[in-house]
Design a protein around this motif. Structure first.
Motif, PDB file in Angstrom:
ATOM      1  N   GLN A   1       0.820  -1.200   0.000  1.00 46.90           N
ATOM      2  CA  GLN A   1       0.000   0.000   0.000  1.00 46.90           C
ATOM      3  C   GLN A   1       0.858   1.256   0.000  1.00 46.90           C
ATOM      4  OE1 GLN A   1      -3.043   0.189   3.049  1.00 46.90           O
ATOM      5  NE2 GLN A   1      -3.913  -1.705   2.188  1.00 46.90           N
TER       6      GLN A   1
ATOM      7  N   ILE B   1      -6.070   2.602   1.767  1.00 43.87           N
ATOM      8  CA  ILE B   1      -6.401   1.682   0.681  1.00 43.87           C
ATOM      9  C   ILE B   1      -7.316   2.393  -0.313  1.00 43.87           C
ATOM     10  CG2 ILE B   1      -8.126   0.590   2.216  1.00 43.87           C
ATOM     11  CD1 ILE B   1      -7.734  -1.936   0.470  1.00 43.87           C
TER      12      ILE B   1
ATOM     13  N   ARG C   1      -9.388  -0.255  -4.755  1.00 42.51           N
ATOM     14  CA  ARG C   1     -10.085  -1.376  -4.136  1.00 42.51           C
ATOM     15  C   ARG C   1     -10.703  -2.350  -5.136  1.00 42.51           C
ATOM     16  NH1 ARG C   1     -14.194   0.641  -1.320  1.00 42.51           N
ATOM     17  NH2 ARG C   1     -13.817   2.804  -1.874  1.00 42.51           N
TER      18      ARG C   1
ATOM     19  N   ASN D   1     -14.058  -0.087   3.260  1.00 40.39           N
ATOM     20  CA  ASN D   1     -12.686  -0.427   2.919  1.00 40.39           C
ATOM     21  C   ASN D   1     -12.604  -1.789   2.256  1.00 40.39           C
ATOM     22  OD1 ASN D   1     -11.363   1.865   3.698  1.00 40.39           O
ATOM     23  ND2 ASN D   1     -11.254   1.228   5.848  1.00 40.39           N
TER      24      ASN D   1
ATOM     25  N   PRO E   1      -5.150  -3.480  -6.004  1.00 38.19           N
ATOM     26  CA  PRO E   1      -5.084  -3.023  -4.618  1.00 38.19           C
ATOM     27  C   PRO E   1      -3.718  -3.381  -4.031  1.00 38.19           C
ATOM     28  CG  PRO E   1      -7.123  -4.221  -5.020  1.00 38.19           C
ATOM     29  CD  PRO E   1      -6.270  -4.394  -6.234  1.00 38.19           C
TER      30      PRO E   1
ATOM     31  N   THR F   1      -1.171  -5.893   1.733  1.00 39.50           N
ATOM     32  CA  THR F   1      -1.193  -5.357   3.079  1.00 39.50           C
ATOM     33  C   THR F   1      -0.960  -6.481   4.073  1.00 39.50           C
ATOM     34  OG1 THR F   1      -2.583  -4.259   4.700  1.00 39.50           O
ATOM     35  CG2 THR F   1      -3.707  -5.581   3.085  1.00 39.50           C
TER      36      THR F   1
ATOM     37  N   GLN G   1     -12.678  -3.476   7.628  1.00 41.19           N
ATOM     38  CA  GLN G   1     -12.298  -4.552   6.713  1.00 41.19           C
ATOM     39  C   GLN G   1     -12.440  -5.905   7.401  1.00 41.19           C
ATOM     40  OE1 GLN G   1      -8.268  -3.460   5.734  1.00 41.19           O
ATOM     41  NE2 GLN G   1      -8.938  -2.464   3.840  1.00 41.19           N
TER      42      GLN G   1
ATOM     43  N   ILE H   1      -6.660  -9.907  -0.744  1.00 48.23           N
ATOM     44  CA  ILE H   1      -5.874  -9.089  -1.674  1.00 48.23           C
ATOM     45  C   ILE H   1      -4.752  -9.938  -2.269  1.00 48.23           C
ATOM     46  CG2 ILE H   1      -4.367  -7.073  -1.904  1.00 48.23           C
ATOM     47  CD1 ILE H   1      -6.033  -5.673   0.193  1.00 48.23           C
TER      48      ILE H   1
END
Ligand code: GDP
Ligand code: MG
Length: 615
Positions: free
Chosen positions: A48, A71, A74, A124, A149, A152, A159, A167
């Motif tokens: 990120q 973020i 997305r 998110n 995205p 992370t 989230q 992700i």
């Protein structure tokens, strides 16, 4: 000669077509081979805020992506760059907003945000449904880029706990494909050893031949440090050298620094840098863009034969599938009537082949006739013409006065009642042949390929055939019963004239009782005379019943099975005809899909053919 632009442009056009068909790769729910997976693309991967969106923007040379901390990206963004002619104005188009041209790139950014929220909500959360955006500009090279995205390590407010894995999975889903070129983005102010981008790239591309290491934020490094270890390949080596980048900082974005100024500053940064000056010609966003399209070109060039043969194979498969479905039904009533008649004819043809030979069916009818003599032989004439019964019938027929010369009435009654027995097997033949014809009609409908997609017409045809066969059966029954009746209404006199004439009184035999008018032997002879007459009739019927059955049922079925149906058809209106050609909806859907895909494949083939691959 194939130029770089034409090659990559080709891929872009094929990709757009795939997308329009709902073919996003991944093969979700689609049994058809997907072209998408054959085509190369470039995906940006990184943690990120590592600068992924910024790198994409500077490759494009326009500001249009939502950027910032947290973020922001997305949903995957599939970005196709199209080089337009010099002097043309830049514009962008979204696939989900067909025909709407964006010339204001800040509106593009807003639309990406709105479209992201539309699917994920203002949360998110992330979604793996891609947004498709095309940018047309004289200042870009043809490229397909995918913004993803950021990777992370922890879930934040709002989230789900699974986000880290989600992700990771989504990113892998793109970069795992052997034809995906990976831009592994690592910020220079972070240790390469801890770079998520490098980690994932190494896993999916161990030889590093499709990964480009991109080092961002070179301007943010601590004073006195530099990234030469990375840029010169000493920290971690992919097949291609790392490219260093200086994007705009958040402050630059806030003060609306434009792209041209940003690029100029980036160039200046490298050329003026005491650390990177010697690498200046191989650094920066512009260089990265050129490097990428050159690489893409070689990848595409290598894949063209594969793509081409896959397209040709798909075309063959789709065409034969469409052949099996048949062409779509016309909306015109005349054409519909014509189609129905054609279908009826096809069915009728097969039905006839069953009867005439070539297909099974006729032989089974013959078997019915073959069984007829057996059935006739089994009739209980022995019992009916037993001594006891003959005596009873003759005596009853004589009444109070015994006959003089021959028992005329007795003979007639015995013969008539015997002949009645023929009705059973005769009617059975009619029914069995009827059953076989019905069965044959049913099978023929099933075997008429062209009819397969019209369940309504199939049912109507079956009903019409059955109705006609029923009529033929009635007629056939009447005829064969008439044959039997004819035999009993006029006897063959000659047959009896040829028999020895004698009258025998019932005298002198030991078994004779007082009311016995004639001897046992006398009745026996009557019985055997009747029996041989019945035998003669049986011989005749054995031949004439099959003739009648064939004449009334088989020949009629061949000649006029659908005559009545045709008459009814002539009276139908357009709407009713359309109903008969009511196709199975699933099939219609599938055909439409196939036709669309075929169109795509052919367009793709033409595109490929239009480019000469020699160089
Ligand atoms: P992404 O999350 O990976 O897409 O990163 P973004 O492109 O949105 O960038 C995150 C933040 O880092 C933004 O505020 C950018 O302005 C900033 N940034 C990105 N690259 C650089 C760079 O090379 N130098 C500087 N100074 N800031 C950068
Ligand atoms: Mg981003």
């Amino acid at each position: 000669m194939a130029t770089m632009e034409s090659l990559i442009g080709l891929v872009n056009r094929i990709q757009t077509a795939c997308t329009l068909l709902g073919d996003h790769g991944g093969g979700a729910g689609s049994a058809l081979p997907t072209l998408w997976e054959q085509l190369p693309s470039v995906a940006v991967v990184g943690g990120q805020s590592s600068g992924k969106s910024s790198v994409l923007e500077s490759i494009v040379g326009r500001d249009f992506l939502p950027r910032g901390s947290g973020i922001v990206t997305r949903r995957p963004l599939v970005l196709q760059l199209h080089k337009s002619e010099q002097g043309m104005e830049d514009y962008a188009e979204f696939l989900h907003l067909e025909k709407k041209r964006f010339t204001d790139f800040s509106a593009v950014r807003k639309e990406i945000q709105v479209e992201t929220d539309r699917v994920t909500g203002r949360s998110n959360r992330i979604s793996n449904v891609p947004i498709h955006l095309s940018i047309y500009s004289p200042n870009v090279v043809d490229l397909t880029l995918i913004d993803l995205p950021g990777l992370t390590n922890v879930a934040v407010e709002g989230q789900p706990e699974t986000i880290v894995q989600d992700i990771d999975n989504m990113v892998r889903c793109y970069v795992e494909k052997p034809n995906c070129i990976i831009l592994a983005i690592t910020p220079a102010n972070q240790d390469v050893a801890t770079s998520d981008a490098v980690k994932i790239a190494r896993e999916v591309d161990p030889t590093g031949e499709r990964t480009f290491g991109v080092l961002t934020k070179l301007d943010l490094m601590d004073r006195g440090t530099n990234a030469l270890d990375v840029l010169e390949g000493r920290s971690y080596r992919f097949k291609y050298p790392w490219v260093g980048i200086v994007n705009r900082s958040q402050a630059d974005i806030n003060t609306n620094m434009d792209m041209i100024a940003a690029r100029r500053r980036e160039r200046d940064f490298f050329s003026a840098s005491p650390d990177y000056g010697h690498l200046a010609s191989k650094m920066g966003s512009e260089y990265l863009a050129k490097l990428l399209s050159k690489h893409l070109e070689s990848v595409i060039r290598a894949r063209i034969p594969g793509i081409s043969s896959m397209i040709n194979q798909s075309i063959n498969e789709l065409e034969s599938e469409l052949d099996r479905f048949g062409r779509p039904v016309s909306l015109d009533a005349g054409a519909q009537l014509y189609t129905i008649l054609e279908l009826c004819r096809a069915f009728d043809q097969i039905f006839k082949e069953h009867l005439d030979g070539g297909r099974a069916g006729g032989d089974r009818i013959y078997a019915v006739f073959n069984q007829l003599p057996v059935a006739l032989r089994r009739l209980p004439f022995d019992r009916h013409l037993s001594l006891q019964n003959v005596r009873k019938v003759v005596s009853l027929a004589d009444g109070y006065q015994p006959h003089l010369i021959a028992p005329e009435q007795g003979y007639r009654r015995l013969i008539e009642s015997s002949l009645n027995y023929f009705r059973g097997p005769a009617e059975d033949s009619v029914d069995e042949v009827h059953f076989l014809l019905k069965e044959t009609a049913r099978r023929s409908i099933g075997e008429t390929q062209e009819l397969r997609r019209f369940p309504t017409l199939q049912a109507e045809l079956a009903a019409a055939a059955n109705e006609a066969l029923e009529r033929f059966r009635e007629d056939s029954k009447k005829t064969i019963l008439r044959l039997v009746d004819m035999e009993s209404s006029y006897l063959t006199v000659d047959f009896f004239r040829r028999l020895p004439q004698e009258v025998e009184r019932g005298e002198g035999t030991s078994s004779a009782t007082s009311d016995d008018r004639y001897s046992e032997a006398y009745f026996r002879r009557i019985g055997s005379n009747v029996s041989s007459y019945v035998g003669m009739v049986s011989e005749t019927l054995r031949n004439s019943i099959p003739k009648a059955v064939v004449h009334c049922q088989v020949r009629e079925a061949k000649r006029s099975l659908l005559d009545h149906f045709y008459t009814q058809l002539g009276r139908k209106e357009g709407r009713q005809l359309a109903q008969l050609l009511d196709e199975n909806p699933e099939l219609m859907e599938r055909r439409q899909q196939c036709a669309k895909r075929l169109q795509l494949c052919k367009a793709a083939r033409d595109e490929i053919d239009s480019v000469s691959w020699s160089r």
